[in-house]
Design a protein around this motif. Structure first.
Motif, PDB file in Angstrom:
ATOM      1  N   VAL A 128       1.275  -1.144  -0.016  1.00 26.86           N
ATOM      2  CA  VAL A 128       0.571  -0.380  -0.050  1.00 26.86           C
ATOM      3  C   VAL A 128       0.833   1.306   0.164  1.00 26.86           C
ATOM      4  N   THR A 129       0.569   2.383  -0.672  1.00 25.21           N
ATOM      5  CA  THR A 129       0.394   3.731  -0.503  1.00 25.21           C
ATOM      6  C   THR A 129       0.263   3.743   1.181  1.00 25.21           C
ATOM      7  N   GLU A 149       8.753  -4.137   3.492  1.00 26.65           N
ATOM      8  CA  GLU A 149       7.525  -5.034   1.552  1.00 26.65           C
ATOM      9  C   GLU A 149       6.446  -4.845   1.616  1.00 26.65           C
ATOM     10  N   LYS A 150       5.858  -3.902   2.853  1.00 30.03           N
ATOM     11  CA  LYS A 150       4.179  -4.233   2.830  1.00 30.03           C
ATOM     12  C   LYS A 150       4.148  -2.397   1.890  1.00 30.03           C
ATOM     13  N   LEU A 151       4.785  -1.768   1.344  1.00 36.49           N
ATOM     14  CA  LEU A 151       4.727  -0.542   1.852  1.00 36.49           C
ATOM     15  C   LEU A 151       5.252  -0.431  -0.090  1.00 36.49           C
ATOM     16  N   THR A 152       4.731   0.927  -0.688  1.00 33.00           N
ATOM     17  CA  THR A 152       5.011   1.581  -1.911  1.00 33.00           C
ATOM     18  C   THR A 152       5.246   2.700  -1.701  1.00 33.00           C
ATOM     19  N   ARG A 153       4.889   3.196  -0.806  1.00 33.56           N
ATOM     20  CA  ARG A 153       5.504   4.430  -0.254  1.00 33.56           C
ATOM     21  C   ARG A 153       5.193   5.125   1.760  1.00 33.56           C
ATOM     22  N   VAL A 154       5.758   5.903   1.716  1.00 40.12           N
ATOM     23  CA  VAL A 154       4.902   6.588   2.975  1.00 40.12           C
ATOM     24  C   VAL A 154       4.640   8.245   2.906  1.00 40.12           C
ATOM     25  N   ILE A 155       3.805   8.583   3.360  1.00 42.00           N
ATOM     26  CA  ILE A 155       3.501   9.879   3.112  1.00 42.00           C
ATOM     27  C   ILE A 155       3.132  10.494   5.257  1.00 42.00           C
ATOM     28  N   ALA A 156       4.345  10.968   5.175  1.00 37.98           N
ATOM     29  CA  ALA A 156       4.272  10.721   6.933  1.00 37.98           C
ATOM     30  C   ALA A 156       3.693  12.316   7.394  1.00 37.98           C
ATOM     31  N   VAL A 224      12.289   2.459   1.321  1.00 34.89           N
ATOM     32  CA  VAL A 224      10.570   3.523   0.767  1.00 34.89           C
ATOM     33  C   VAL A 224      10.877   5.033   0.571  1.00 34.89           C
ATOM     34  N   PRO A 225      10.292   4.800  -0.871  1.00 38.98           N
ATOM     35  CA  PRO A 225      10.018   6.259  -0.840  1.00 38.98           C
ATOM     36  C   PRO A 225       9.343   6.953   0.184  1.00 38.98           C
ATOM     37  N   VAL A 226      10.022   8.095   1.002  1.00 38.47           N
ATOM     38  CA  VAL A 226       8.971   8.716   1.767  1.00 38.47           C
ATOM     39  C   VAL A 226       9.132  10.231   1.644  1.00 38.47           C
ATOM     40  N   THR A 227       7.642  10.689   1.878  1.00 34.22           N
ATOM     41  CA  THR A 227       7.435  12.526   1.943  1.00 34.22           C
ATOM     42  C   THR A 227       7.110  12.527   3.359  1.00 34.22           C
ATOM     43  N   LEU A 228       7.818  13.783   3.899  1.00 33.58           N
ATOM     44  CA  LEU A 228       7.424  14.247   4.972  1.00 33.58           C
ATOM     45  C   LEU A 228       6.510  15.683   5.279  1.00 33.58           C
ATOM     46  N   TYR A 272      -3.946  19.249   0.818  1.00 34.35           N
ATOM     47  CA  TYR A 272      -3.338  18.253   1.642  1.00 34.35           C
ATOM     48  C   TYR A 272      -4.229  17.209   0.350  1.00 34.35           C
ATOM     49  N   ASP A 273      -4.800  16.480  -0.156  1.00 34.96           N
ATOM     50  CA  ASP A 273      -4.745  15.903  -1.182  1.00 34.96           C
ATOM     51  C   ASP A 273      -3.668  16.068  -2.819  1.00 34.96           C
ATOM     52  N   ALA A 274      -3.195  17.282  -2.591  1.00 30.46           N
ATOM     53  CA  ALA A 274      -3.166  17.648  -3.820  1.00 30.46           C
ATOM     54  C   ALA A 274      -1.241  17.617  -3.723  1.00 30.46           C
ATOM     55  N   MET A 275      -0.694  17.160  -1.778  1.00 33.88           N
ATOM     56  CA  MET A 275       0.329  16.978  -1.555  1.00 33.88           C
ATOM     57  C   MET A 275       0.293  15.741  -1.873  1.00 33.88           C
ATOM     58  N   ILE A 276      -0.816  14.112  -1.558  1.00 34.10           N
ATOM     59  CA  ILE A 276      -0.395  13.339  -1.405  1.00 34.10           C
ATOM     60  C   ILE A 276      -0.221  13.149  -2.850  1.00 34.10           C
ATOM     61  N   ARG A 277      -1.096  14.356  -3.254  1.00 36.55           N
ATOM     62  CA  ARG A 277      -0.989  12.850  -5.327  1.00 36.55           C
ATOM     63  C   ARG A 277       0.239  13.643  -5.955  1.00 36.55           C
ATOM     64  N   ASP A 278       0.641  14.755  -5.384  1.00 39.64           N
ATOM     65  CA  ASP A 278       2.108  14.691  -5.866  1.00 39.64           C
ATOM     66  C   ASP A 278       3.227  14.013  -5.528  1.00 39.64           C
ATOM     67  N   ALA A 279       3.057  13.571  -4.220  1.00 39.14           N
ATOM     68  CA  ALA A 279       4.270  12.729  -3.892  1.00 39.14           C
ATOM     69  C   ALA A 279       3.959  10.913  -4.615  1.00 39.14           C
ATOM     70  N   MET A 280       2.625  11.147  -4.689  1.00 39.87           N
ATOM     71  CA  MET A 280       2.171   9.624  -5.219  1.00 39.87           C
ATOM     72  C   MET A 280       2.545   9.630  -6.709  1.00 39.87           C
ATOM     73  N   ALA A 281       2.921  10.531  -7.239  1.00 40.53           N
ATOM     74  CA  ALA A 281       3.771  10.796  -8.526  1.00 40.53           C
ATOM     75  C   ALA A 281       5.161  11.080  -8.810  1.00 40.53           C
ATOM     76  N   GLY A 282       5.574  10.925  -7.386  1.00 42.94           N
ATOM     77  CA  GLY A 282       7.384  11.594  -7.667  1.00 42.94           C
ATOM     78  C   GLY A 282       7.264  12.849  -7.593  1.00 42.94           C
ATOM     79  N   ARG A 283       6.487  13.909  -7.411  1.00 42.26           N
ATOM     80  CA  ARG A 283       6.865  15.188  -8.008  1.00 42.26           C
ATOM     81  C   ARG A 283       7.436  15.627  -6.566  1.00 42.26           C
TER      82      ARG A 283
END
Length: 283
Positions: A128-129, A149-156, A224-228, A272-283
């Protein structure tokens, strides 16, 4: 004299308007938790030694949203409505929170992380993300260290990795104190033990006094990729602590949420949602 009086009245009116604007700053308010959309499925998963509430929405790549301490999954209403349009969204109440039960075990981040891992296994979700707020973000970082192994990425958002990352005066803050009151009201409404909020919150405060306590060397092993993310007016977590985390976690991206506090998902859901979508897109 008449002109002077008009001038004074004009100045006073401008002063009151400015004071009203200051009191209405969105980062200084705790908006009401939004209504949750109708769940596709929901239930109580038997994980470890508890029953953990979960709900699912939408279809697509999975996203797991984990709330903060004392709260519950209802905080994510805005995000669920947005991301369920193109993702499989899972929300859950952490052990002892919301509708989930708690056991005699002391609260701990490793234990709560293992609950989330067990929930993913229960739902047969491989990866999951993970979007985590406050304690939920700490759980995400813990999972990144212990179960990558359970993570695609973390947005904390608003997470800390040592206890000195929390501001000493957080409990004196009006907005945060309001949140504790709201959390208590919701606990009494949702919990299977509605009269035990004081005992439950005392156990949580005991955990917060000593956890988390991770070292830079432990954080450096995260792969794993992490956005803080942190609000520029966060009442609880220190900005320089979040900046330190971004340096210690390899490749971590730091995002400052403008005009937002610890409760950014409620104060600025679109941003907030834009921040999540940017993180998921690697931006």
């Amino acid at each position: 004299m008449r002109g002077t009086a008009i001038g004074i009245l004009t100045f006073f009116s401008m002063f009151l308007a400015a004071a009203g604007a200051r009191s209405a700053e969105r980062w200084a308010e705790l908006p009401a938790f939004p209504s949750m959309p109708a769940a596709k499925t929901s239930g109580m998963a038997e994980v470890n030694d508890i029953k953990m509430y979960y709900a699912e929405y939408g279809e697509g790549d999975p996203i797991l949203f984990i709330h903060g301490g004392l709260g519950n999954a209802e905080v994510w209403g805005h995000q669920v409505a947005d991301f369920a349009r193109d993702h499989r969204v899972i929300v859950a109440d952490s052990r002892g929170h919301g509708r989930s039960t708690r056991s005699g075990q002391p609260f701990g981040y490793d234990l709560m992380t293992s609950d989330c891992v067990a929930l993913l296994d229960y739902l047969k979700i491989e990866k999951v993300t993970l979007v985590g707020w406050s304690d939920g973000g700490i759980i995400g970082i813990d999972m990144a260290m212990k179960h990558p192994e359970k993570l695609t990425r973390v947005i904390a958002q608003a997470a800390n990795v040592t206890t000195d990352g929390v501001k000493n005066d957080v409990l004196e803050n009006k907005t945060f104190s309001h949140y504790i009151e709201v959390a208590g009201d919701q606990y009494r409404k949702l919990s299977p033990t509605p009269t035990e909020y004081q005992a439950f919150s005392r156990q949580m405060f005991e955990m917060w006094a000593t956890q988390p306590a991770w070292t830079a060397a432990e954080l450096a092993k995260i792969s794993v990729p992490v956005t803080l993310a942190i609000g520029d007016h966060d009442e609880a977590v220190k900005l320089d602590h979040t900046e330190m985390m971004a340096k210690d976690i390899p490749g971590a991206k730091l995002v400052i949420l403008k005009d937002a506090s610890h409760f950014a998902m409620l104060q600025d859901p679109a941003g907030y949602d834009a921040m999540i979508r940017d993180a998921m897109a690697g931006r």
